[in-house]
Design a protein around this motif. Structure first.
Motif, PDB file in Angstrom:
ATOM      1  N   PRO A 407      -1.720 -27.491  -3.727  1.00 17.05           N
ATOM      2  CA  PRO A 407      -2.089 -27.763  -2.423  1.00 17.05           C
ATOM      3  C   PRO A 407      -3.294 -26.623  -1.806  1.00 17.05           C
ATOM      4  N   LYS A 408      -3.321 -25.266  -2.490  1.00 13.63           N
ATOM      5  CA  LYS A 408      -4.110 -24.410  -1.736  1.00 13.63           C
ATOM      6  C   LYS A 408      -5.095 -23.528  -2.919  1.00 13.63           C
ATOM      7  N   ILE A 425      -8.258 -22.961   1.788  1.00 10.73           N
ATOM      8  CA  ILE A 425      -8.167 -24.479   1.884  1.00 10.73           C
ATOM      9  C   ILE A 425      -7.212 -25.164   1.247  1.00 10.73           C
ATOM     10  N   TRP A 426      -6.737 -26.389   1.848  1.00 12.20           N
ATOM     11  CA  TRP A 426      -5.593 -27.125   1.311  1.00 12.20           C
ATOM     12  C   TRP A 426      -5.861 -28.599   0.881  1.00 12.20           C
ATOM     13  N   PRO A 427      -6.520 -28.775  -0.221  1.00 11.26           N
ATOM     14  CA  PRO A 427      -7.260 -29.998  -0.777  1.00 11.26           C
ATOM     15  C   PRO A 427      -6.216 -30.820  -1.395  1.00 11.26           C
ATOM     16  N   PHE A 428      -5.089 -30.088  -2.025  1.00  9.01           N
ATOM     17  CA  PHE A 428      -4.227 -31.059  -2.548  1.00  9.01           C
ATOM     18  C   PHE A 428      -4.606 -31.538  -3.928  1.00  9.01           C
ATOM     19  N   THR A 429      -5.526 -30.870  -4.785  1.00 12.00           N
ATOM     20  CA  THR A 429      -5.806 -31.437  -5.894  1.00 12.00           C
ATOM     21  C   THR A 429      -6.141 -30.136  -6.793  1.00 12.00           C
ATOM     22  N   ASP A 430      -6.025 -30.684  -8.207  1.00 17.08           N
ATOM     23  CA  ASP A 430      -6.355 -29.446  -9.050  1.00 17.08           C
ATOM     24  C   ASP A 430      -7.646 -29.525  -9.736  1.00 17.08           C
ATOM     25  N   PRO A 458      -8.104 -35.506  -4.143  1.00 15.30           N
ATOM     26  CA  PRO A 458      -7.491 -34.705  -2.798  1.00 15.30           C
ATOM     27  C   PRO A 458      -6.771 -35.517  -2.053  1.00 15.30           C
ATOM     28  N   LEU A 459      -6.121 -34.869  -1.411  1.00 20.64           N
ATOM     29  CA  LEU A 459      -5.071 -35.769  -0.375  1.00 20.64           C
ATOM     30  C   LEU A 459      -5.439 -35.416   1.054  1.00 20.64           C
TER      31      LEU A 459
END
Length: 519
Positions: A407-408, A425-430, A458-459
């Protein structure tokens, strides 16, 4: 937290491969020359660890959850322009560059020779006449929706197995030094690295994209879903058959928001989540993509594209100009784009690089498009504090989704990029590669990525896709017709999380989807 593999640690100690990592003073200086950052203090690192820790209370939102891009977050518009706004923290003076970049992003290129010298050079073979034609309203493309619908916002990548006697490239030699054994590939000797379905006057297009769908029911607790499996075909080949062993991979144009923030995530934070041998036993074994950067002439961490094949936003933009539109740039100066030596008519056709620009889009133009792409704002969350969304958030975490969809992050402090500097930031990806199972496999290796591996997409903003693009197609080839279908296609490392979702009650599963729609 996962441990960095020993081989990668050794490589990092010797070369400035991954910008952002602390190292010797000499290598640190080289790193700053390609990606200027200001390293965190111990106090800042402690604050970052605290603010990015997983949630434990799902009865209310986390602090700052409403603003997925930190101060760069933009208001959530209710029209199709929701993805087309500049970073919320951009100064008025810098907005002019954003608008100029937007103009070039939308610009319709024309074939050469033309009286409009600043706009000629299209193709000669191409997939679209502008960036915007693929990234519709800065959002997602889609697969053909019927026999009369073209594939302007997607294409097929193509490659063939590399022969043993073929010279090893610099990036392949580097990966071999890390012990990587991913199959080596090369572009098709005639069709190049991707298939172009349009040609300017007098040029024969390379192919026509065709697809058949096979539908399969999936049983879940309390309901049934239907998945459609695509069979992609390259028909009406214009230059003879593909080479033996040719591997095709469909690619839908992804959404453009938040790219500069993804670029600003410290490489150390991404690499710390690597676990290629699943040492912690959680079933997740993400790997970093490593690519050759033509911009910086060295190996770097791949971040952009469905298999993380590009290291920077500028390089991704230049590669799209070359492959998708046939426009030359200072990074990829061939005026014929992706045309191979076997496509002589394309190579000898008139091109647009013979004027003061030098290349068909010059360095200044490429920089403006890059600035625009880096600064497309991420919209604020909607309904993030409602009971059903908070319940869905809990389901998201309990299913294990954050193991890949991290998430962050907190971005680097960066010189010259105030919009991206030190933001939660909250992109929801590693941004790592994961084996997604046979169902999603394209069976086409790319760099370090195998034919079953994809970068975690990313979500953020995903719930606005129907509003921006008028459809709800997801995944790399648009096969999923809903967010639920996208989840159900997960396999491989994500199989356990996917199975947990199928076992949820219909009410909890609906809450999970509502949470995804709120992102």
């Amino acid at each position: 937290m996962r441990h960095l593999p020993l081989a990668t640690l050794f490589a990092l100690s010797l070369t400035p491969v991954f910008p952002g990592l602390p190292r010797s003073a000499e290598n640190d200086q080289m790193t700053r020359s390609v990606h200027p950052v200001i390293f965190r203090t111990a106090e800042e690192s402690a604050r970052v660890a605290a603010v990015t820790a997983p949630p434990t209370d799902f009865s209310r939102p986390e602090p700052f959850e409403a603003n997925p891009a930190g101060a760069a977050t933009v208001r959530a518009r209710s029209d199709a322009d929701a993805f087309s706004q500049p970073s919320g923290n951009m100064s008025f003076e810098r907005e002019l560059d954003f608008k100029l970049g937007n103009g070039l992003f939308k610009k319709l290129w024309v074939s050469s020779p033309s009286s409009t010298l600043a706009s000629d050079g299209l193709g000669p073979l191409y997939n679209a006449r502008s960036c915007q034609r693929c990234h519709l309203k800065d959002g997602r493309g889609h697969p053909p929706e019927g026999p009369e619908d073209d594939a302007v916002s997607m294409f097929l990548r193509v490659s063939v197995p590399a022969m043993d006697h073929v010279e090893v490239s610099d990036i392949e030699a580097f990966l071999l030094s890390l012990g990587d054994e991913t199959q080596r590939t090369r572009p098709d000797p005639v069709y190049g690295g991707q298939l172009q379905d349009f040609g300017v006057a007098g040029q024969v297009a390379e192919y026509r994209l065709a697809v058949d769908w096979d539908e399969t029911p999936v049983e879940m607790t309390g309901e049934t879903a239907t998945l459609r499996r695509p069979v992609w075909r390259a028909e009406d080949l214009g230059y003879g058959p593909l080479a033996p062993g040719a591997m095709l991979s469909p690619r839908v144009a992804p959404q453009m928001i938040g790219l500069g923030l993804l670029e600003a995530i410290p490489a150390a934070d991404i690499l710390s989540r690597e676990d290629p041998s699943d040492a912690d036993g959680d079933g997740i074994s993400g790997r970093a993509q490593i690519v050759w950067s033509f911009e910086h002439d060295q190996p770097m961490l791949g971040r952009f594209g469905w298999k993380a094949g590009a290291a920077t936003v500028r390089e991704q933009s230049a590669a799209a100009f070359a492959g998708d539109i046939g426009i030359s740039t200072p990074l990829f100066p061939d005026p014929w784009g992706d045309c191979s030596e076997a496509e002589a008519a394309c190579r000898t056709a008139p091109h647009g690089d013979g004027d003061d620009r030098g290349t068909e889009i010059d360095a200044q133009g490429l920089d403006l498009v890059t600035f625009y792409s880096r600064n497309l704002g991420v919209p604020a969350r909607r309904d993030f504090d409602t009971p059903d969304v908070l319940r869905g958030k809990q389901m998201f975490h309990e299913a294990g989704c954050p193991a890949c969809h991290t998430p962050k992050f907190v971005t680097d402090r960066m010189e010259g990029q105030p919009e991206q500097s030190f933001q939660l930031i909250w992109p929801f990806t590693d941004l790592l590669l994961h084996d997604m199972g046979e169902g999603l496999a394209d069976n086409r290796p790319e760099g370090r990525a195998s034919g079953r591996e994809w970068r975690t997409p990313p979500l953020w903003g995903i719930g606005l896709t129907p509003q921006v693009n008028g459809h709800s197609y997801y995944l790399h080839d648009g096969r999923a017709r809903s967010l639920l279908e996208a989840v159900l296609w997960h396999g491989g490392e994500a199989q356990a999380a996917r199975d947990r979702v199928t076992r949820l009650s219909p009410e909890d599963r609906a809450a999970l989807i509502r949470y995804l729609e709120s992102l």
